[in-house]
Motif scaffolding. Structure first.
Motif, PDB file in Angstrom:
ATOM      1  N   PHE A  68       0.845  -1.194   0.000  1.00 32.84           N
ATOM      2  CA  PHE A  68       0.000   0.000   0.000  1.00 32.84           C
ATOM      3  C   PHE A  68       0.880   1.242   0.000  1.00 32.84           C
ATOM      4  CE2 PHE A  68       0.185  -1.747   4.345  1.00 32.84           C
ATOM      5  CZ  PHE A  68       0.804  -0.711   5.034  1.00 32.84           C
ATOM      6  N   VAL A 100      -1.106   5.256   4.546  1.00 34.34           N
ATOM      7  CA  VAL A 100      -2.152   5.074   5.553  1.00 34.34           C
ATOM      8  C   VAL A 100      -2.573   6.445   6.052  1.00 34.34           C
ATOM      9  CG1 VAL A 100      -2.705   4.159   7.844  1.00 34.34           C
ATOM     10  CG2 VAL A 100      -1.290   2.817   6.259  1.00 34.34           C
ATOM     11  N   VAL A 147     -12.569  -3.611   4.572  1.00 36.74           N
ATOM     12  CA  VAL A 147     -11.897  -4.869   4.890  1.00 36.74           C
ATOM     13  C   VAL A 147     -12.959  -5.880   5.300  1.00 36.74           C
ATOM     14  CG1 VAL A 147     -10.327  -5.998   6.510  1.00 36.74           C
ATOM     15  CG2 VAL A 147      -9.736  -3.771   5.526  1.00 36.74           C
ATOM     16  N   LEU A 197      -8.588   0.950   1.026  1.00 35.12           N
ATOM     17  CA  LEU A 197      -9.123   0.011   2.008  1.00 35.12           C
ATOM     18  C   LEU A 197      -9.596   0.784   3.228  1.00 35.12           C
ATOM     19  CD1 LEU A 197      -6.249  -2.634   1.809  1.00 35.12           C
ATOM     20  CD2 LEU A 197      -8.572  -2.927   0.927  1.00 35.12           C
ATOM     21  N   ASP A 249     -10.810   0.414   7.271  1.00 31.63           N
ATOM     22  CA  ASP A 249     -10.866  -0.437   8.458  1.00 31.63           C
ATOM     23  C   ASP A 249     -10.933   0.452   9.689  1.00 31.63           C
ATOM     24  OD1 ASP A 249     -11.042  -2.812   9.803  1.00 31.63           O
ATOM     25  OD2 ASP A 249      -9.006  -3.492   9.371  1.00 31.63           O
ATOM     26  N   LEU A 297      -5.416   0.094  12.411  1.00 29.77           N
ATOM     27  CA  LEU A 297      -4.248  -0.543  11.814  1.00 29.77           C
ATOM     28  C   LEU A 297      -3.262  -0.845  12.933  1.00 29.77           C
ATOM     29  CD1 LEU A 297      -3.124  -1.100   8.795  1.00 29.77           C
ATOM     30  CD2 LEU A 297      -1.499   0.674   9.400  1.00 29.77           C
ATOM     31  N   ALA A 338      -3.780  -5.230   5.971  1.00 31.30           N
ATOM     32  CA  ALA A 338      -3.714  -4.288   4.850  1.00 31.30           C
ATOM     33  C   ALA A 338      -2.714  -4.757   3.809  1.00 31.30           C
ATOM     34  CB  ALA A 338      -3.343  -2.897   5.371  1.00 31.30           C
ATOM     35  N   VAL A 358      -4.852   3.134   2.578  1.00 29.27           N
ATOM     36  CA  VAL A 358      -5.596   2.589   3.711  1.00 29.27           C
ATOM     37  C   VAL A 358      -6.143   3.748   4.525  1.00 29.27           C
ATOM     38  CG1 VAL A 358      -5.524   1.114   5.755  1.00 29.27           C
ATOM     39  CG2 VAL A 358      -4.047   0.587   3.790  1.00 29.27           C
ATOM     40  N   CYS A 390      -8.212   4.495   8.044  1.00 33.18           N
ATOM     41  CA  CYS A 390      -8.677   3.878   9.281  1.00 33.18           C
ATOM     42  C   CYS A 390      -8.843   4.944  10.351  1.00 33.18           C
ATOM     43  CB  CYS A 390      -7.721   2.785   9.750  1.00 33.18           C
ATOM     44  SG  CYS A 390      -6.022   3.318   9.991  1.00 33.18           S
TER      45      CYS A 390
END
Length: 244
Positions: free
Chosen positions: A73, A76, A130, A205, A207, A210, A216, A233, A235
C-alpha cells in the motif's frame, strides 16, 4: 446481518439542529455530536511515518520497517493514535453495537480525509471495506469496516464496493497475535470476488484500526496482483509500537 440497529441499542438523531456531546453529554458548539473541548483532547496522531502512519517523534519520514521492506500500500491515513478515549469508543462501536459512536468517528475521519485531499492526497476511485469472517459477522451482526466505508462514501461522494473483497478463511482473531503469527494467520485468507473490477483503479481500504499492517498488506498484495494502480488505507486509529 442487521441493516439497522435494533430497538435495544442506542440511537442518535443526526437530524437535530442542536446536539449533545456523546463523550461528556454537554451541548455541542459544532454540527457534530462532540464538543470542541472533547474533540481537542482526542489522541490526535502527531509525528508519524509517511507510509504506514506509525507514530514517530517527527513527521515526514519513513519508519525503519517501511524503509527496509516497503509495503504494497502507498499510504495510511488515520486521525488518531489507538489510545484513550478513542480505543474505548472503537471497542464500544464494534463489540457493543454503539452505532452513534462509530458514526461520530466516521464523520471526524471524513473531515480528516477532506483536509488530506485539499493538501494533495489523491482521491481514490473506490472504497473497499476490509471483509470480516462470516462467523464473526454473524456473531456481531455487522461489519464495522463496511459501515465506516458507507459513511465515508456519503460524506466524500466516493463510490464504495462492499462485496469485491471476500474473507474465505475463518481465521482466529488477530488482536492477541504477534506480527509473524498474524502473517501466517492471514495466508490465503482473502480473495477477490468474480465481479470485482480493480484493474487500473486507485482503491482505498477502509478499516477501524491498523495494528501491524498485516491485513492491509495481504489485501494490498492481492489488489496489486489484480491490476490495481494504487492502494491506500483509511482507518480511525493507528497503534504505536509496543512500549511506546
Amino acid at each position: 446481518m442487521r441493516c439497522q440497529p435494533s430497538g435495544e441499542y442506542q440511537v442518535y438523531n443526526w437530524l437535530k439542529n442542536k446536539h449533545c456531546c456523546l463523550l461528556c453529554d454537554e451541548p455541542t458548539d459544532t454540527a457534530l455530536a462532540i464538543c470542541t473541548s472533547c474533540e481537542a483532547e482526542l489522541p490526535w496522531l502527531g509525528g508519524h511515518c509517511q507510509v504506514c502512519a506509525l507514530p514517530l517523534p517527527v513527521t515526514g519520514i519513513r519508519c525503519g520497517a517501511c524503509q527496509t521492506k516497503p509495503p504494497r500500500f502507498q499510504r495510511v491515513e488515520a486521525p488518531w493514535c489507538y489510545a484513550f478515549p478513542v480505543d474505548s469508543l472503537i471497542t464500544r462501536f464494534k463489540h457493543q453495537a454503539k452505532w452513534p459512536l462509530g458514526r461520530l468517528l466516521g464523520e471526524l475521519l471524513s473531515q480528516h480525509l477532506r483536509h488530506a485531499f485539499d493538501e494533495g492526497l489523491p482521491r481514490p476511485d473506490v472504497l473497499l471495506p476490509v471483509p470480516l469472517a462470516n462467523r464473526r459477522q454473524r456473531e456481531r451482526g455487522f461489519n464495522q469496516a463496511q459501515l465506516l466505508a458507507q459513511w465515508l462514501s456519503e460524506q466524500l461522494a466516493l463510490p464504495v464496493q462492499c462485496h469485491w473483497l471476500k474473507r474465505v478463511l475463518d481465521t482466529p482473531a488477530q488482536q492477541q497475535l504477534n506480527a509473524a503469527t498474524r502473517k501466517r494467520n492471514l495466508r490465503n485468507a482473502f480473495a477477490l470476488a468474480p465481479e470485482s473490477r480493480v484493474a487500473g483503479l486507485h482503491v482505498a481500504l477502509v478499516d477501524d484500526v491498523l495494528t501491524t499492517g498485516t491485513t492491509a498488506e495481504a489485501l494490498a498484495r492481492q489488489l496489486i496482483q489484480a491490476g490495481a494502480a494504487r492502494v491506500d488505507v483509511y482507518c480511525l486509529a493507528r497503534t504505536p509500537k509496543p512500549g511506546d
